[in-house]
Design an enzyme around this catalytic site. Structure first.
Site, PDB file in Angstrom:
ATOM      1  N   GLY A 122     -12.438  35.770  56.904  1.00 12.74           N
ATOM      2  CA  GLY A 122     -12.518  36.602  55.701  1.00 12.74           C
ATOM      3  C   GLY A 122     -13.801  37.399  55.713  1.00 12.74           C
ATOM      4  O   GLY A 122     -14.881  36.840  55.946  1.00 12.74           O
ATOM      5  N   ASN A 132     -16.471  40.358  50.145  1.00 14.66           N
ATOM      6  CA  ASN A 132     -17.807  40.127  49.577  1.00 14.66           C
ATOM      7  C   ASN A 132     -18.367  38.775  50.023  1.00 14.66           C
ATOM      8  O   ASN A 132     -19.510  38.684  50.491  1.00 14.66           O
ATOM      9  CB  ASN A 132     -17.729  40.225  48.046  1.00 14.66           C
ATOM     10  CG  ASN A 132     -19.014  39.777  47.369  1.00 14.66           C
ATOM     11  OD1 ASN A 132     -19.351  38.593  47.343  1.00 14.66           O
ATOM     12  ND2 ASN A 132     -19.754  40.728  46.829  1.00 14.66           N
ATOM     13  N   ALA A 133     -17.567  37.709  49.906  1.00 13.94           N
ATOM     14  CA  ALA A 133     -18.077  36.365  50.209  1.00 13.94           C
ATOM     15  C   ALA A 133     -18.333  36.199  51.711  1.00 13.94           C
ATOM     16  O   ALA A 133     -19.424  35.787  52.124  1.00 13.94           O
ATOM     17  CB  ALA A 133     -17.097  35.309  49.710  1.00 13.94           C
ATOM     18  N   LYS A 148      -8.321  33.524  34.540  1.00 11.90           N
ATOM     19  CA  LYS A 148      -8.181  34.408  35.703  1.00 11.90           C
ATOM     20  C   LYS A 148      -7.229  35.536  35.361  1.00 11.90           C
ATOM     21  O   LYS A 148      -6.341  35.364  34.524  1.00 11.90           O
ATOM     22  CB  LYS A 148      -7.619  33.618  36.896  1.00 11.90           C
ATOM     23  CG  LYS A 148      -7.887  34.234  38.256  1.00 11.90           C
ATOM     24  CD  LYS A 148      -9.364  34.161  38.607  1.00 11.90           C
ATOM     25  CE  LYS A 148      -9.655  34.060  40.044  1.00 11.90           C
ATOM     26  NZ  LYS A 148     -10.951  33.500  40.342  1.00 11.90           N
TER      27      LYS A 148
END
Ligand code: GLU
Length: 415
Positions: free
Chosen positions: A217, A220-221, A105
């Site tokens: 949220g 994108n997701a 990451k």
């Protein structure tokens, strides 16, 4: 109460797994820490002519199964411990999905919303300048994550290619399709999550057509998940939120309208014909499915007891603390753990790598079909382990994933 350090949380989760698998001390110790990490200072020329220095990281957690893989986050609250935790979770994610990849990451401490387009481009290129010898198609392959986009991946791939002296499309994934990206990568995280929700609903006897959904949220997701819940299942999305707050309509949100409002104002809050709710209220709504698609550390021992959803799908990385996990399990909330639920992104990234290596481009149906097979198989392996060992779904995901990494380390003679 202070927030839990995400890396300590990742280590705690691993410790539970080590006890279940009765791992040898040395093996456990090796898995508790990143294999390698790089800290960089990144000078960037700003539009006003001044220079700002940003701090960045790249962590390669474990590469027993293959080149390390994982996104790069641009976030003001980034820390090395968050990146370490996320790199560990990538290791378990790739292993669980049966991908020939390790986990890594990256992150840069910055506020991309306060940067101009040209500053963002210079920062993206400068990050690659600092890390390029450390990454590469057979070493470590970055991808998009929080606040990084296909355009950012395009700049990064271009910078790497210039430094390497040749087009190296396979050095990064999540690129735009016309420069080596894969069809279906854009909504892959959300779509992969949908396949696991479908499997879980079958298990719980939940009719998805009548189901209500709240989504925390709207990156994108989360945003893609909202549309896919409606498109694939005909479910009703009653609430969504972003970092500023949420929008709620008990009869179901008009997603096109909320999306248009967010594009115009940068937030879903106050979108027409919706009630304003807080992120905390959203998590505790009376819904069938709760999708956590924002950041880590949002479901804790403080609010876990108030969660009313039957199914918690973790599209974010690390949304639930180990203390909250226990409460959810006792209360019978079925959890699809993060590194299973959100593995669709890296799975299509892996497909992107395969296509780059073979200079070939798959059609969208092929991507969907292969993604569905991988996600469904991973979901079933976790469910089987959960039943077999009598443990919760997160512990089960750990057991399957860690066992494979340990086997690879043994075969390679590391332990
Ligand atoms: N950043 C995504 C994740 O957390 C995708 C990583 C990738 O595509 O390599 O899974």
């Amino acid at each position: 109460m202070t927030e839990q350090n995400p890396f300590e949380m990742a280590q705690k989760q691993l410790d539970e797994c080590a006890a279940i698998l009765m791992l040898d001390k040395d093996v456990h110790e090796l898995l508790r820490h990143p294999m390698r990490e790089l800290h960089v200072s990144i000078p960037v020329r700003m539009d006003d002519g001044s220079t700002r220095v940003f701090q960045g990281f790249r962590v390669q957690y474990n590469n027993a199964l293959g080149p390390t893989k994982g996104g790069i986050r641009f976030h003001p609250a980034e820390t090395i411990d968050t990146v370490r935790a996320l790199a560990a979770w990538m290791t378990w994610k790739c292993s669980l999905l049966g991908l020939p990849l390790g986990g890594g990451k990256g992150g840069v401490i910055c506020n991309p919303k306060a940067l101009s387009e040209t500053e963002l481009e210079r920062l993206s290129r400068a990050y690659i300048n600092q890390v390029w010898q450390f990454i590469g198609p057979d070493k470590d392959v970055p991808a998009p994550d929080v606040y990084t986009t296909p355009q950012v991946m395009a700049w990064m791939m271009d910078e790497y290619s210039k430094l390497a002296g040749r087009n190296t499309f396979g050095c990064i994934t999540g690129k735009p399709v016309c420069i080596g990206g894969s069809c279906g990568r854009e909504d892959a995280t959300a779509r992969g999550g949908m396949y696991t929700i479908r499997e879980a609903a079958q298990e719980l006897g939940l009719n998805l057509k009548n189901a209500t959904v709240a989504i925390q949220g709207y990156g994108n997701a989360g945003c893609n998940a909202a549309f896919l819940c409606k498109e694939l299942f005909g479910a009703t999305v009653v609430a969504v939120s972003d970092s500023k707050g949420g929008a709620y309509d008990k009869n179901g949100l008009n997603l096109e309208s909320v999306c248009g409002y967010k594009a115009a104002t940068r937030s879903v809050v106050d979108s027409p014909h919706t009630e304003v709710i807080t992120n905390e209220e959203l998590l505790e709504l009376e819904v069938d499915i709760l999708i956590a698609a924002a950041l880590e550390n949002v479901i804790t021992e403080r609010n876990a007891g108030n969660i009313k959803a039957k199914l918690l799908a973790e599209l974010a990385n690390g949304p639930t603390t180990p203390e909250a996990d226990k409460i959810l399990y006792e209360n019978g909330v079925h959890v699809i753990p993060d590194f299973l639920c959100n593995a669709g992104g890296v799975t299509v990234s892996y497909f992107e790598m395969v296509q780059n290596i073979s200079m070939y481009c798959w059609g969208i149906e092929e991507v969907y079909e292969r993604l569905d097979k991988k996600m469904t198989a991973a979901y079933r392996s976790v469910l089987d382990a959960s039943r077999g060992y009598g443990i919760n779904m997160r512990q089960a995901a750990y057991v399957v994933a860690v066992d494979r990494v340990v086997e690879a380390m043994r075969l390679r003679g590391w332990v």
